[in-house]
Write an enzyme that holds these catalytic residues in place. Structure first.
Site, PDB file in Angstrom:
ATOM      1  N   LYS A  67      -3.547  -1.734   7.917  1.00  0.00           N
ATOM      2  CA  LYS A  67      -4.662  -0.984   8.502  1.00  0.00           C
ATOM      3  C   LYS A  67      -5.005  -1.517   9.899  1.00  0.00           C
ATOM      4  O   LYS A  67      -4.532  -2.594  10.291  1.00  0.00           O
ATOM      5  CB  LYS A  67      -5.867  -1.081   7.552  1.00  0.00           C
ATOM      6  N   TYR A 117      -6.875  10.740   3.006  1.00  0.00           N
ATOM      7  CA  TYR A 117      -7.905  10.264   2.079  1.00  0.00           C
ATOM      8  C   TYR A 117      -8.691  11.418   1.442  1.00  0.00           C
ATOM      9  O   TYR A 117      -9.837  11.231   1.028  1.00  0.00           O
ATOM     10  CB  TYR A 117      -8.864   9.310   2.796  1.00  0.00           C
ATOM     11  N   ASN A 127     -10.026  -3.923   4.745  1.00  0.00           N
ATOM     12  CA  ASN A 127      -9.357  -4.781   3.770  1.00  0.00           C
ATOM     13  C   ASN A 127      -7.841  -4.878   4.010  1.00  0.00           C
ATOM     14  O   ASN A 127      -7.059  -5.046   3.085  1.00  0.00           O
ATOM     15  CB  ASN A 127      -9.703  -4.346   2.338  1.00  0.00           C
ATOM     16  N   HIS A 153      -3.217  -0.957   2.658  1.00  0.00           N
ATOM     17  CA  HIS A 153      -3.281   0.129   1.684  1.00  0.00           C
ATOM     18  C   HIS A 153      -1.999   0.104   0.868  1.00  0.00           C
ATOM     19  O   HIS A 153      -0.931  -0.207   1.405  1.00  0.00           O
ATOM     20  CB  HIS A 153      -3.385   1.485   2.398  1.00  0.00           C
ATOM     21  N   GLU A 200       2.041  10.338  -0.574  1.00  0.00           N
ATOM     22  CA  GLU A 200       1.736   9.511   0.602  1.00  0.00           C
ATOM     23  C   GLU A 200       2.988   9.214   1.437  1.00  0.00           C
ATOM     24  O   GLU A 200       2.925   9.188   2.664  1.00  0.00           O
ATOM     25  CB  GLU A 200       1.060   8.208   0.145  1.00  0.00           C
TER      26      GLU A 200
END
Ligand code: GDP
Length: 138
Positions: free
Chosen positions: A9, A49, A112, A115, A126
């Site tokens: 990310k 998302y 975080n 992913h 995805e």
């Protein structure tokens, strides 16, 4: 053999953690079979998302995911979906196990670092969202 989608990310990229994440993959015998750096558009992040569109953090999450470049990868290996999720650790870094990527580096439930797809069907969606078949090494 299984495949999963990994994203480093924007916080992972900007904090210089690309190499660290890939090192952990390789140490755990997870193969990278496709990789590229992109910066997502708002539309792209919202589509990715979409399952979270009614969650209170949706706008913040998609803004974060478009805030800078990300590294998207396709990973391959036996049980790689679960194996990579174990390496990442729990979504909330405060609950993540010792030695996981999120425990070691995340600063926030949203920021975080990584992913990873959570199931076979989501992995297929995805992977196809970011890669065509010519970009994936078999
Ligand atoms: P994951 O599969 O572990 O990434 O977790 P989820 O699919 O539940 O959530 C997707 C992403 O949304 C997470 O990785 C976080 O970046 C973000 N996220 C999840 N829960 C929250 C939350 O409660 N607040 C905020 N701000 N972001 C969240």
């Amino acid at each position: 053999m299984e495949r999963t989608l990994s994203i480093i990310k924007p916080d992972g990229v900007s904090r210089g953690l690309i190499g660290e994440v890939i090192k952990r993959l390789e140490e755990n015998h997870i193969k990278v079979i496709a990789m590229k750096m992109i910066q997502m558009t708002p539309k792209q992040a919202q589509g990715f998302y979409a399952v979270h569109k009614d969650r209170p953090f949706f706008n913040s999450l998609t803004a974060f995911m478009t805030s800078g470049p990300v590294v998207v990868m396709v990973l391959e290996g036996k049980n790689v979906i679960l194996k990579y999720r174990d390496l990442m650790g729990a979504t909330n870094y405060k609950e993540a196990a010792e030695g996981t990527i999120r425990k070691d580096f995340a600063t926030d439930i949203e920021k975080n670092i990584v992913h990873g797809s959570d199931a076979t069907e989501t992995a297929a969606f995805e992977i196809g969202y970011f890669f065509n078949s010519f970009e994936i090494m078999s």
